[in-house]
Enzyme design. Structure first.
Site, PDB file in Angstrom:
ATOM      1  N   LYS A   7       0.863  -1.187   0.000  1.00 38.20           N
ATOM      2  CA  LYS A   7       0.000   0.000   0.000  1.00 38.20           C
ATOM      3  C   LYS A   7       0.890   1.224   0.000  1.00 38.20           C
ATOM      4  O   LYS A   7       2.031   1.166   0.465  1.00 38.20           O
ATOM      5  CB  LYS A   7      -0.893   0.019   1.251  1.00 38.20           C
TER       6      LYS A   7
HETATM    7  P1  NAD Z   1     -13.867   7.373  -2.818  1.00 42.75           P
HETATM    8  O1  NAD Z   1     -12.891   8.426  -2.414  1.00 42.75           O
HETATM    9  O2  NAD Z   1     -14.243   7.239  -4.257  1.00 42.75           O
HETATM   10  O3  NAD Z   1     -15.246   7.535  -1.991  1.00 42.75           O
HETATM   11  C1  NAD Z   1     -15.283   7.644  -0.608  1.00 42.75           C
HETATM   12  C2  NAD Z   1     -16.709   7.990  -0.196  1.00 42.75           C
HETATM   13  O4  NAD Z   1     -16.745   8.032   1.239  1.00 42.75           O
HETATM   14  C3  NAD Z   1     -17.195   9.358  -0.665  1.00 42.75           C
HETATM   15  O5  NAD Z   1     -18.569   9.291  -0.982  1.00 42.75           O
HETATM   16  C4  NAD Z   1     -17.000  10.232   0.578  1.00 42.75           C
HETATM   17  O6  NAD Z   1     -17.862  11.361   0.608  1.00 42.75           O
HETATM   18  C5  NAD Z   1     -17.335   9.251   1.669  1.00 42.75           C
HETATM   19  N1  NAD Z   1     -16.782   9.647   2.967  1.00 42.75           N
HETATM   20  C6  NAD Z   1     -15.541  10.121   3.224  1.00 42.75           C
HETATM   21  N2  NAD Z   1     -15.434  10.423   4.537  1.00 42.75           N
HETATM   22  C7  NAD Z   1     -16.619  10.113   5.100  1.00 42.75           C
HETATM   23  C8  NAD Z   1     -17.127  10.214   6.413  1.00 42.75           C
HETATM   24  N3  NAD Z   1     -16.381  10.694   7.406  1.00 42.75           N
HETATM   25  N4  NAD Z   1     -18.406   9.816   6.638  1.00 42.75           N
HETATM   26  C9  NAD Z   1     -19.152   9.342   5.622  1.00 42.75           C
HETATM   27  N5  NAD Z   1     -18.737   9.223   4.352  1.00 42.75           N
HETATM   28  C10 NAD Z   1     -17.485   9.615   4.102  1.00 42.75           C
HETATM   29  O7  NAD Z   1     -13.240   6.014  -2.242  1.00 42.75           O
HETATM   30  P2  NAD Z   1     -13.557   4.526  -2.721  1.00 42.75           P
HETATM   31  O8  NAD Z   1     -12.585   4.140  -3.770  1.00 42.75           O
HETATM   32  O9  NAD Z   1     -15.028   4.391  -2.979  1.00 42.75           O
HETATM   33  O10 NAD Z   1     -13.149   3.704  -1.420  1.00 42.75           O
HETATM   34  C11 NAD Z   1     -14.030   3.565  -0.314  1.00 42.75           C
HETATM   35  C12 NAD Z   1     -13.501   2.489   0.612  1.00 42.75           C
HETATM   36  O11 NAD Z   1     -13.389   1.267  -0.101  1.00 42.75           O
HETATM   37  C13 NAD Z   1     -12.096   2.738   1.203  1.00 42.75           C
HETATM   38  O12 NAD Z   1     -12.072   2.159   2.495  1.00 42.75           O
HETATM   39  C14 NAD Z   1     -11.186   1.963   0.275  1.00 42.75           C
HETATM   40  O13 NAD Z   1      -9.964   1.608   0.894  1.00 42.75           O
HETATM   41  C15 NAD Z   1     -12.074   0.764  -0.004  1.00 42.75           C
HETATM   42  N6  NAD Z   1     -11.738   0.041  -1.231  1.00 42.75           N
HETATM   43  C16 NAD Z   1     -11.761   0.658  -2.447  1.00 42.75           C
HETATM   44  C17 NAD Z   1     -11.477  -0.067  -3.586  1.00 42.75           C
HETATM   45  C18 NAD Z   1     -11.537   0.541  -4.968  1.00 42.75           C
HETATM   46  O14 NAD Z   1     -11.371  -0.200  -5.957  1.00 42.75           O
HETATM   47  N7  NAD Z   1     -11.815   1.824  -5.111  1.00 42.75           N
HETATM   48  C19 NAD Z   1     -11.130  -1.432  -3.489  1.00 42.75           C
HETATM   49  C20 NAD Z   1     -11.134  -2.029  -2.231  1.00 42.75           C
HETATM   50  C21 NAD Z   1     -11.446  -1.287  -1.119  1.00 42.75           C
END
Ligand code: NAD
Length: 420
Positions: free
Chosen positions: A111
């Site tokens: 990471k």
């Molecule tokens: P992103 O940045 O696209 O979206 C994050 C979302 O969370 C946004 O809607 C944001 O407004 C919301 N958010 C942020 N802080 C918040 C809070 N305090 N309270 C409520 N909502 C809040 O990120 P993503 O890519 O969708 O990733 C989300 C999660 O999934 C993370 O934990 C990431 O590690 C995990 N993840 C993502 C992927 C991927 O392919 N993108 C893969 C595996 C895991």
């Protein structure tokens, strides 16, 4: 392990280690192997000086941590977040090792992160930051060494700059990074892959345990890449009712089910979710009280805790679309309450699985159809789900413990075969 009130929440590193020890006990792992798997293979901390638009130089701190590479090149995203620090990045790198092992794809875990709030940067500053960070960590990257991908606050454009910076030194190397734009060798289906994988896991669990998904109620925290694609797919392909959604600003709820395509158009105009007229306004705290069958944290880590909501969430299954959303104590409380947890490194593994397809398409210089990507994703994540389900049943263990047991034994076997 307890989380006394008033203490800071457990770090990502502490959560990952706690969960690892429980599974290592279950499989009776030797102490020397635990030490190998507890500790990272390599950590790089770098300074990232960036010339800002007004002429000043700001210096950020960046990390790339390779937790384990016994089963293949290290793999994991890069996040830009003000709170990115060593322990968070290490915890997330560790989960990547278990995730790739559980999916049985030929990668290890890594990471990266830069402690920065990208919302305060211009596009040019963001590009300079990405290029400088890439220069500083390039020595440990490579298609057979370590392959980054997008994570929180990074996207396909950021990966394109990383690819360009790396290729300037090493020649055109699309396989050094995944989650790229399609025009630079990205894979069809990569953007929605994490949400799609979450849906496949929910469909399997629904069928096995008789919990309704068709017309079932789903509440989702987070409406970014993962949450928004998941909400769309659950409504359009699984026939579920998304009854509540929040993002960082709060959100909306509607017991009858939200009009998700309308909500997506609303969000695409950068308007706050809470202003959507098709539901009642809720805060992020209220999201945890919405009655539903499926509760899906899809935003940040550490959101389901003993103090906040583990005793009060009103659902039958917690689906960990985010990484590390549930603290170990909250996990125990949910288990006592008979609430199942579909663990992060099973539920959200669709992204890294399609990253693997992207990498292999790049190495073969061949493009798959979107249909083939989805079919192979479904096969891979469903196979992993069934292995976890079967072991959980055999050992009378939680899904998380069973998933860990499978993953850590695969990595340990690779370590032994390679001479450790
Ligand atoms: P992103 O940045 O696209 O979206 C994050 C979302 O969370 C946004 O809607 C944001 O407004 C919301 N958010 C942020 N802080 C918040 C809070 N305090 N309270 C409520 N909502 C809040 O990120 P993503 O890519 O969708 O990733 C989300 C999660 O999934 C993370 O934990 C990431 O590690 C995990 N993840 C993502 C992927 C991927 O392919 N993108 C893969 C595996 C895991």
């Amino acid at each position: 392990m307890s989380e006394p009130a008033g203490r800071a929440p457990m770090s990502g590193k502490a959560i990952a280690q706690n969960q690892f020890e429980r599974a290592a006990d279950l499989v009776g792992m030797e102490e020397y192997m635990r030490r190998i798997l507890r500790t990272p293979f390599r950590e790089v901390t770098v300074e990232v000086p960036v010339r800002m638009e007004d002429g000043r130089v700001e210096v950020f701190t960046g990390y790339r941590i390779q937790h384990n590479g016994a089963r293949g090149p290290c793999k994991g995203g890069i996040r830009y977040h003000p709170e990115a620090d060593h322990d968070e990045v290490l915890g997330l790198a560790t989960i990547m090792t278990w995730k790739t092992a559980l999916m049985d794809i030929p990668f290890g875990g890594a990471k990266g992160g830069v402690a920065v709030d990208p919302k305060g940067l211009s596009r040019l500053e963001l590009e300079r930051l990405t290029r400088r960070f890439t220069q500083r960590i390039a020595i440990v990257l490579g298609p057979y060494r370590d392959i980054p991908a997008p994570d929180v606050n990074t996207n396909a454009q950021v990966m394109a700059w990383l690819l360009d910076e790396y290729s300037n030194r090493h020649g055109y190397t699309p396989a050094v990074v995944t989650g790229k734009p399609i025009a630079l060798g990205g894979s069809l289906g990569r953007e929605e892959a994490t949400g799609r994988g979450v849906m496949y896991v929910m469909q399997e669990y629904a069928r096995d345990f008789g919990i309704p998904l068709k017309d079932g109620r789903v509440a989702i925290q987070g409406f970014g890449n993962v949450g928004a694609h998941l909400a769309r797919l659950l409504v359009t392909e699984a026939g579920a009712r998304v009854v509540a959604v929040t993002d960082v600003t709060g959100g909306v709820a509607n017991e009858q089910g939200l009009d998700v395509p309308g909500l997506l158009r609303h969000a695409a105009e950068r308007r706050p979710l809470a202003e959507w007229p098709g539901g009642r306004t809720i805060t992020n705290d209220e999201l945890w009280t919405v009655p539903c069958e499926w509760l899906v944290p899809a935003a940040l880590g550490g959101v389901i805790t003993k103090e906040r909501n583990a005793r009060t969430v009103d659902c039958r299954v917690v689906v960990e679309a985010a990484n590390e959303p549930t603290t170990p104590t909250a996990d125990l409380i949910l288990a006592e309450r008979g609430i199942a947890v579909l663990p992060d490194f099973l539920a959200n593994a669709g992204g890294v699985t399609v990253s693997y397809f992207e990498w292999s398409q790049n190495l073969q210089q061949h493009r798959w159809t979107h249909e083939r990507v989805n079919t192979e994703l479904k096969e891979t994540i469903t196979r992993a789900y069934r292995e976890v389900r079967d072991l959980a049943k055999e050992k009378d263990a939680a899904f998380r413990t069973a998933a860990y047991a499978i993953a850590i034994q695969r990595v340990a076997e690779a370590e032994r075969l390679r001479g450790n």
